[in-house]
Design an enzyme around this catalytic site. Structure first.
Site, PDB file in Angstrom:
ATOM      1  N   HIS A   1      62.984 -33.063 -12.129  1.00 48.31           N
ATOM      2  CA  HIS A   1      64.286 -33.245 -12.772  1.00 48.31           C
ATOM      3  C   HIS A   1      65.089 -31.948 -12.885  1.00 48.31           C
ATOM      4  O   HIS A   1      65.684 -31.659 -13.932  1.00 48.31           O
ATOM      5  CB  HIS A   1      64.118 -33.900 -14.141  1.00 48.31           C
TER       6      HIS A   1
ATOM      7  N   GLU B   1      65.971 -45.414 -12.684  1.00 49.43           N
ATOM      8  CA  GLU B   1      66.782 -44.269 -12.298  1.00 49.43           C
ATOM      9  C   GLU B   1      67.235 -44.405 -10.846  1.00 49.43           C
ATOM     10  O   GLU B   1      66.479 -44.119  -9.919  1.00 49.43           O
ATOM     11  CB  GLU B   1      65.978 -42.981 -12.446  1.00 49.43           C
TER      12      GLU B   1
ATOM     13  N   ARG C   1      61.044 -35.544  -8.413  1.00 50.99           N
ATOM     14  CA  ARG C   1      60.172 -34.440  -8.020  1.00 50.99           C
ATOM     15  C   ARG C   1      60.414 -33.995  -6.582  1.00 50.99           C
ATOM     16  O   ARG C   1      60.787 -34.798  -5.736  1.00 50.99           O
ATOM     17  CB  ARG C   1      58.696 -34.839  -8.154  1.00 50.99           C
TER      18      ARG C   1
ATOM     19  N   ASP D   1      55.302 -45.590 -11.883  1.00 56.34           N
ATOM     20  CA  ASP D   1      56.127 -44.384 -11.882  1.00 56.34           C
ATOM     21  C   ASP D   1      56.409 -44.051 -10.420  1.00 56.34           C
ATOM     22  O   ASP D   1      55.929 -43.071  -9.878  1.00 56.34           O
ATOM     23  CB  ASP D   1      55.409 -43.226 -12.588  1.00 56.34           C
TER      24      ASP D   1
ATOM     25  N   HIS E   1      68.799 -40.867 -17.085  1.00 60.57           N
ATOM     26  CA  HIS E   1      67.395 -41.149 -17.377  1.00 60.57           C
ATOM     27  C   HIS E   1      67.230 -41.875 -18.712  1.00 60.57           C
ATOM     28  O   HIS E   1      66.354 -41.545 -19.507  1.00 60.57           O
ATOM     29  CB  HIS E   1      66.593 -39.853 -17.380  1.00 60.57           C
TER      30      HIS E   1
END
Length: 381
Positions: A130, A344, A105, A278, A204
Site C-alpha cells: 500500500h 479494493e 503489494r 486475501d 480501502h
C-alpha cells in the site's frame, strides 16, 4: 447509464430514493481534530435526503463513516474505523483510506523503469504494501473545495515529492468524492507526474452491512464477484504470475457465496496462505472506460446491498483476516476477524514486476485515472 451501472438494480435491489421531491445533496465542512503539529484535520459530511451520508476526513483522504438505512429505515454505519485523529495516528490501519502510490503489494519493494531499479520502503516483510511505510493513507490531504447540488462533492489533493518512499517523480494527486441522491458514492482518482513513475490508487474501506459492531461480523452476508480467474499468491502474498480458474474452489464467487462458506477451508492452500481470502480477482469485464460491476454484497436481515463498480481490471477481496480483537474502533468496538471486508478495485498486485499483468507506468503529459463507485441500495425480498 451503462448496463454495468444498473446490473445490481436488475437483481432485486432498489436504489435508496430521496424521502422528498428534492434532489439536493449537501456537503458540510467541519473540524475532525488536529495533527501533532497543530495542523487541522478537516471533515466533510456528504448527505442526501435519503438517509445516506458519508464522512470523509483529510487524514488519509479517508471514508470515516458511511451511514445507510436498512429496509425499516434504521440507519447504521457500515464501515469500521476510528473516532479520533489520535487513534488513526497511533494505531494505523487501512480502514477507509486512499491508498497510494501503489495499492497492494509488490515484491521486495523494487521495480524498474527505463533500465533503472528503484527501491521503495519495505513495510510488509521484504515486500512493499500500500505504497510503503509512509503511504498516502498517513498524509493530511488538502481539502480544496466542497459543493452542494445534485451530487454533494468534496475535492482533496496531495503532492507526493520526487523520491517519496523511493518513488520517482513529483506526483500531483486529486481525489473527488461525490454522493448522489440514490445512494452512490463515486470516487474519481487522477494523478500527473513530471517523471516516469508507477501509480495504482484505490480506497480501502472495510464494510459490514450489519453495521459497525454487528455481532455476527460479515459471515451472514453474501458476496458475488463476476470473475472466472484470480491471481494465486506465494507465502508472501505476492502473485505467482498465474491466472488460475476459480472453478471448483472456494474462490468462486460468480454465483454468490456466503462469507461463512470457505473462510476456514484450510485444505485449500490459497486460503491457508491468506488466512482466509486475501486475493486479487481478475474481473471478467477487464479494464473499462466506465465503471462496471466488480463485487456485490447482500445482507438479507437488514436488506442492505453494496455494489462496487470500477474501471480497473481487478478487485482485491480481503476478508478481515488480521483483525484479532486487540484494536478498539468506533464506539469502543473490538474488531475481530471478519468484522469488516475490503473490496479494493485496482491493477493487479506486483504489476510493476510482471509485464504480463499490464502496466502501472505513468509518464509526463499523461493523466492516471480510476473511477470507482460504492453504491448502496435496499433488497426488497
Amino acid at each position: 447509464m451503462t448496463k454495468g451501472h444498473w446490473i445490481g438494480l436488475m437483481a432485486g435491489a432498489s436504489a435508496i430514493a430521496p424521502v422528498s421531491g428534492a434532489s439536493a445533496a449537501t456537503a458540510e465542512r467541519s473540524v475532525f481534530g488536529e495533527m501533532p503539529d497543530g495542523e487541522l484535520v478537516e471533515a466533510v459530511t456528504l448527505a442526501g435526503e435519503n438517509g445516506v451520508s458519508v464522512k470523509v476526513i483529510t487524514l488519509g483522504a479517508t471514508i470515516q463513516s458511511f451511514n445507510v438505512p436498512d429496509r425499516d429505515g434504521e440507519v447504521a454505519d457500515i464501515t469500521i474505523g476510528y473516532d479520533t485523529v489520535e487513534d488513526y495516528l497511533e494505531r494505523p490501519n487501512y480502514w477507509g483510506q486512499t491508498i497510494g502510490r501503489y495499492a497492494n503489494r509488490f515484491a521486495q519493494g523494487r521495480f524498474s523503469l527505463d533500465g533503472k531499479t528503484y527501491q521503495v520502503s519495505q513495510n510488509d516483510g521484504e515486500n512493499t504494501l500500500h505504497g510503503g511505510a509512509d503511504g498516502f493513507d498517513k498524509r493530511n490531504w488538502t481539502l480544496e473545495s466542497i459543493e452542494d447540488g445534485e451530487r454533494a462533492t468534496a475535492v482533496l489533493t496531495l503532492r507526493s515529492a520526487d523520491g517519496d518512499q523511493g518513488y520517482p517523480g513529483n506526483l500531483d494527486v486529486r481525489v473527488v468524492y461525490s454522493l448522489d441522491e440514490h445512494g452512490a458514492l463515486t470516487i474519481d482518482f487522477s494523478a500527473t507526474t513530471d517523471a516516469p513513475t508507477i501509480v495504482n490508487l484505490t480506497n480501502h474501506a472495510l464494510f459490514n452491512l450489519g453495521g459497525n459492531g454487528w455481532p455476527y461480523g460479515t459471515y451472514d452476508q453474501r458476496l458475488t464477484i463476476p470473475a472466472s480467474r484470480f491471481t494465486p499468491v506465494d507465502g508472501g502474498l505476492i502473485p505467482t504470475g498465474e491466472l488460475r480458474s476459480v472453478e471448483g474452489t472456494v474462490l468462486d464467487f460468480r454465483s454468490g457465496r456466503m462469507l461463512s462458506d470457505g473462510i476456514r477451508h484450510g485444505q485449500d492452500e490459497q486460503i491457508a496462505l491468506g488466512r482466509g481470502w486475501d486475493h486479487n480477482w481478475v474481473l471478467d469485464k477487464g479494464r473499462t472506460t466506465q465503471p462496471e460491476l466488480a463485487a456485490r454484497v447482500e445482507h438479507d436481515l437488514s436488506g442492505r446491498v453494496l455494489e462496487v463498480l470500477t474501471t480497473e481490471p481487478g478487485v482485491q477481496f480481503y476478508s478481515g483476516n488480521f483483525l484479532d480483537g486487540t484494536l478498539a474502533g468506533k464506539g469502543g468496538v473490538l474488531y475481530r476477524m471478519g468484522d469488516g471486508i475490503a473490496l479494493e478495485p485496482q491493477m493487479f498486485p506486483d504489476t510493476p514486476n510482471k509485464p504480463e499483468f499490464g502496466s502501472a507506468r505513468l509518464d509526463p503529459g499523461e493523466t492516471y485515472r480510476h473511477t470507482m463507485i460504492y453504491r448502496v441500495s435496499i433488497k426488497n425480498n
